[in-house]
Write an enzyme that holds these catalytic residues in place. Structure first.
Site, short mmCIF file in Angstrom:
data_model
loop_
_atom_site.label_atom_id
_atom_site.label_comp_id
_atom_site.label_asym_id
_atom_site.label_seq_id
_atom_site.Cartn_x
_atom_site.Cartn_y
_atom_site.Cartn_z
N ASP A 20 0.64 -1.18 0.14
CA ASP A 20 -0.04 0.04 -0.04
C ASP A 20 0.99 1.44 0.04
OD1 ASP A 20 -2.62 1.55 0.37
OD2 ASP A 20 -1.76 1.83 2.36
N ASP A 22 -0.16 5.19 0.50
CA ASP A 22 -0.40 6.07 1.60
C ASP A 22 -0.33 5.43 3.08
OD1 ASP A 22 -1.19 8.44 0.18
OD2 ASP A 22 -3.01 7.36 -0.58
#
Length: 334
Positions: A20, A22
């Site tokens: 991922d 952010d």
């Protein structure tokens, strides 16, 4: 469910690391501490890196450029967005050349175009479907166009349903919050959702990089980790983004990661087994104990051992009928 263990560096057990963005690799324009060094080392050791983002606003090129500015080795093909995943879903269900009302940024418009569909901007442009994704400039008129199209009975596709997004200033509303606005206005449900925790984003990524032993790394239990579990992918949760220690301790079984670490340095550490004895857990040199509904460390340890002991004990207590224990994150240096 209990934490898995790894006798050597965790990354050595996997041929690819799915990340991922952010809250794991960066927050806004800044790299998460330790991220660049840990990922550069992982790639140098032979692990493929793939960057999965529920953010549908930016193109893969823009994301790759951002990663390279931070000092990470990243090509366009290493980036997979929820925009690309939902575009592939639409391409499988709609005829080539179908018109799609796009409520989203350049990343979503480009992804729709790249699969042979025609982006339009209004419900008056005779679209055959509508797709919704987050972009910073979104306003009432954009959401109204989506609602008009959905009310008219068009299939409604959604890039992702993250209710919040981390920013440099704090936690802000995400696409999921905006989807709720349309759901309430149009009294309808999306036909398909692509981003984590739903499967399309994982399926596109695994297919692209041809991995057999992937490890998913995320900061959100409800999207990154729950999605990895649904996709039968081993997962590592890091505490550098949205979900904190209290969330990890209270996680339901379908949101529990296989491994935990404070940050991406956990990729290069061994993860010793957690041994439970009543209200006590030992992991490596760390010992955690529960007293009066509170978990504290009798003996802290370096690396991931202390965190594993605390989380492993908390899950054991919950699974045997105890209330969710409290944990002082300060005792772990978090």
């Amino acid at each position: 469910m209990t934490l898995r263990s790894s006798p050597g560096p965790l990354v050595d057990d996997h041929d690819a690391v799915l990340l991922d963005l952010d809250g794991v690799v960066y927050v806004s324009d800044h790299a998460v501490p330790e991220a660049v060094e840990a990922l550069t080392k992982a790639e140098a050791g032979g692990a493929a890196l793939a960057f999965l983002t529920n953010n549908a606003a930016r193109t893969p090129r823009a994301v790759a450029d951002h990663l390279r500015r931070l000092g990470l080795p990243a090509d366009i093909e290493d980036v997979v967005t929820s925009a690309q995943a939902i575009a592939r879903v639409m391409a499988d269900e709609l005829e080539t050349g179908s018109r799609v009302l796009v409520c989203g940024g350049e990343g979503l418009r480009a992804a729709v175009h790249d699969v042979g569909l025609v982006p339009v901007s209004s419900a008056d442009d005779t679209p055959d479907a509508v797709v919704q994704g987050y972009f910073p400039e979104i306003g009432w008129r954009d959401l109204a166009e989506v609602a008009y199209a959905v009310e008219a009975g068009l299939p409604w596709y959604v890039s992702n349903t993250d209710r919040t997004i981390p920013t440099a200033r704090g936690i802000a509303p995400g696409n999921g919050s905006l989807v709720e606005v349309v759901r309430a206005a149009a009294s309808a449900e999306p036909r398909a959702i692509a981003g984590k925790p739903y499967l399309p984003l994982f399926e596109v990524t695994v297919e692209r990089i041809q991995t057999e032993r992937p490890l998913m790394v995320g900061d959100r239990l409800d999207t990154d980790i729950a999605g990895a579990r649904a996709a039968h992918i081993v997962s590592l949760a890091v505490l550098t983004g949205v979900s904190g220690l209290a969330d990890l301790v209270a996680a339901t079984e379908d949101e529990r990661p296989d491994y935990v670490a404070a940050d991406l340095r956990g990729l290069h550490q061994a993860h010793p087994p957690v041994e439970i004895d009543g209200a006590t857990a030992a992991c490596g040199d760390a010992v955690a104990r529960s007293t009066d509904g509170r978990i504290a460390l009798d003996r802290p340890a370096a690396d991931v051992a202390s965190l594993r002991a605390v989380v492993g004990l908390a899950w054991h207590l919950r699974d045997t009928g105890s209330a969710i224990p409290s944990v002082d994150s300060g005792t772990l240096g978090l």
